[in-house]
Scaffold this motif. Structure first.
Motif, PDB file in Angstrom:
ATOM      1  N   ARG A  64       0.859  -1.201   0.000  1.00 18.48           N
ATOM      2  CA  ARG A  64       0.000   0.000   0.000  1.00 18.48           C
ATOM      3  C   ARG A  64       0.888   1.241   0.000  1.00 18.48           C
ATOM      4  N   ASN A  65       0.499   2.262  -0.755  1.00 15.79           N
ATOM      5  CA  ASN A  65       1.287   3.497  -0.743  1.00 15.79           C
ATOM      6  C   ASN A  65       0.615   4.581   0.103  1.00 15.79           C
ATOM      7  N   GLU A  66       1.246   5.749   0.172  1.00 17.00           N
ATOM      8  CA  GLU A  66       0.788   6.837   1.044  1.00 17.00           C
ATOM      9  C   GLU A  66      -0.522   7.472   0.567  1.00 17.00           C
ATOM     10  N   LEU A  67      -0.935   7.180  -0.664  1.00 16.74           N
ATOM     11  CA  LEU A  67      -2.227   7.666  -1.161  1.00 16.74           C
ATOM     12  C   LEU A  67      -3.358   6.712  -0.778  1.00 16.74           C
ATOM     13  N   GLY A  68      -2.961   5.498  -0.349  1.00 16.49           N
ATOM     14  CA  GLY A  68      -3.955   4.468  -0.035  1.00 16.49           C
ATOM     15  C   GLY A  68      -4.188   3.510  -1.185  1.00 16.49           C
ATOM     16  N   SER A  69      -3.367   3.603  -2.234  1.00 11.23           N
ATOM     17  CA  SER A  69      -3.479   2.661  -3.355  1.00 11.23           C
ATOM     18  C   SER A  69      -2.891   1.304  -2.943  1.00 11.23           C
ATOM     19  N   ASN A  70      -3.524   0.244  -3.431  1.00 12.04           N
ATOM     20  CA  ASN A  70      -3.051  -1.114  -3.125  1.00 12.04           C
ATOM     21  C   ASN A  70      -2.563  -1.803  -4.385  1.00 12.04           C
ATOM     22  N   MET A  71      -1.494  -2.577  -4.236  1.00 17.28           N
ATOM     23  CA  MET A  71      -1.093  -3.393  -5.387  1.00 17.28           C
ATOM     24  C   MET A  71      -0.636  -4.766  -4.916  1.00 17.28           C
ATOM     25  N   THR A  72      -0.903  -5.727  -5.775  1.00 17.62           N
ATOM     26  CA  THR A  72      -0.469  -7.094  -5.515  1.00 17.62           C
ATOM     27  C   THR A  72       0.547  -7.467  -6.570  1.00 17.62           C
ATOM     28  N   ILE A  73       1.668  -8.011  -6.116  1.00 13.87           N
ATOM     29  CA  ILE A  73       2.698  -8.478  -7.053  1.00 13.87           C
ATOM     30  C   ILE A  73       2.849  -9.985  -6.889  1.00 13.87           C
ATOM     31  N   SER A  74       2.827 -10.644  -8.041  1.00 17.09           N
ATOM     32  CA  SER A  74       2.947 -12.109  -8.057  1.00 17.09           C
ATOM     33  C   SER A  74       4.375 -12.529  -7.748  1.00 17.09           C
ATOM     34  N   ALA A  75       4.627 -13.809  -7.759  1.00 13.39           N
ATOM     35  CA  ALA A  75       5.995 -14.314  -7.613  1.00 13.39           C
ATOM     36  C   ALA A  75       6.848 -13.796  -8.764  1.00 13.39           C
ATOM     37  N   VAL A  76       8.096 -13.475  -8.455  1.00 14.08           N
ATOM     38  CA  VAL A  76       9.026 -13.006  -9.494  1.00 14.08           C
ATOM     39  C   VAL A  76       9.645 -14.244 -10.147  1.00 14.08           C
ATOM     40  N   ASN A  77       9.593 -14.320 -11.486  1.00 16.84           N
ATOM     41  CA  ASN A  77      10.094 -15.532 -12.148  1.00 16.84           C
ATOM     42  C   ASN A  77      11.618 -15.512 -12.320  1.00 16.84           C
ATOM     43  N   ALA A  78      12.139 -16.575 -12.904  1.00 15.84           N
ATOM     44  CA  ALA A  78      13.598 -16.748 -13.009  1.00 15.84           C
ATOM     45  C   ALA A  78      14.264 -15.632 -13.808  1.00 15.84           C
ATOM     46  N   GLU A  79      13.524 -15.025 -14.718  1.00 16.30           N
ATOM     47  CA  GLU A  79      14.094 -13.919 -15.522  1.00 16.30           C
ATOM     48  C   GLU A  79      13.892 -12.564 -14.845  1.00 16.30           C
ATOM     49  N   GLY A  80      13.229 -12.567 -13.686  1.00 15.80           N
ATOM     50  CA  GLY A  80      12.964 -11.300 -12.989  1.00 15.80           C
ATOM     51  C   GLY A  80      11.604 -10.706 -13.330  1.00 15.80           C
ATOM     52  N   GLY A  81      10.845 -11.389 -14.175  1.00 19.12           N
ATOM     53  CA  GLY A  81       9.538 -10.860 -14.593  1.00 19.12           C
ATOM     54  C   GLY A  81       8.460 -11.088 -13.539  1.00 19.12           C
ATOM     55  N   PHE A  82       7.494 -10.178 -13.497  1.00 23.94           N
ATOM     56  CA  PHE A  82       6.353 -10.378 -12.596  1.00 23.94           C
ATOM     57  C   PHE A  82       5.112  -9.695 -13.164  1.00 23.94           C
ATOM     58  N   THR A  83       3.960 -10.122 -12.676  1.00 20.53           N
ATOM     59  CA  THR A  83       2.687  -9.488 -13.021  1.00 20.53           C
ATOM     60  C   THR A  83       1.966  -9.163 -11.716  1.00 20.53           C
ATOM     61  N   GLY A  84       0.865  -8.462 -11.823  1.00 21.31           N
ATOM     62  CA  GLY A  84       0.114  -8.142 -10.617  1.00 21.31           C
ATOM     63  C   GLY A  84      -1.087  -7.293 -10.936  1.00 21.31           C
TER      64      GLY A  84
END
Ligand code: BTN
Length: 178
Positions: free
Chosen positions: A65-85
């Motif tokens: 969560r950031n200071e504005l109150g926005s929420n984000m979810t980040i998935s597992a980071v893969n072997a190449e460093g990639g992620f989604t969320g």
């Protein structure tokens, strides 16, 4: 997660409870209890500690969560460093109803760095804009993870003559919720 202040008796108890994990306790001179004079602090042996459960590496995966109150979810980071969320902003530059939006990013040299740098893009589902974030995942003085980011928000404008007003810039600091 971290225990803010401990006296020496509590420290001993913590050392015992940690067993083989004791080497992961951190005592930082910079984080000596601020409201006591330095001498008293030394005598009392009151120090801020990072318990043995504190992670050694800053990990991007999880709910933030950031200071504005926005929420984000980040998935597992893969072997190449990639992620989604996914990203649920608390604010918008539009008059549209806010919806959850997908994010896609990558982390630099995934497994090697304690405080990795990263970047991600949020393609907003409820507006014609895109935001790119760049940042670094830090372990703070309390052993808590924080994401220090900077972002650029690009809005759609009608013509090149309106390009000058199409980009906003800012910073966000995220702390882990889960
Ligand atoms: C839009 O208004 O077109 C989409 C939402 C933009 C939200 C911005 S992105 C940067 C800043 N950080 C947030 O958490 N929300 C705003």
């Amino acid at each position: 997660m971290s225990e803010p202040f401990l006296d020496s008796a509590k420290l001993l108890a913590l050392m015992k409870s940690c067993g083989r994990e004791f080497h992961r306790l951190c005592i930082s001179p910079a984080s000596v209890t601020p409201h006591l004079p330095a001498s008293a602090t030394k005598e009392a042996g009151v120090l801020r500690l990072i318990p043995c459960t504190a992670p050694e590496q800053c990990v991007l995966s999880g709910l933030w969560r950031n200071e504005l109150g926005s929420n984000m979810t980040i998935s597992a980071v893969n072997a190449e460093g990639g992620f989604t969320g996914s990203y649920l902003t608390a604010v918008t530059a539009t008059d549209k109803r806010i919806l959850v939006s997908p994010l896609k990013g990558s982390q630099n040299r995934k497994s090697q760095r304690k405080q990795p740098t990263f970047g991600f893009t949020v393609s907003w589902t409820f507006s014609n804009s895109v935001t790119v974030f760049v940042g670094q995942c830090f372990m703070d003085d309390n052993g808590e993870e924080i994401l220090k980011t900077m972002w650029l928000l690009r809005q759609e404008v009608r013509s090149p003559s309106a390009d000058w007003k199409a980009t906003r810039v800012g910073t966000n600091v995220f702390t882990r919720i889960k």
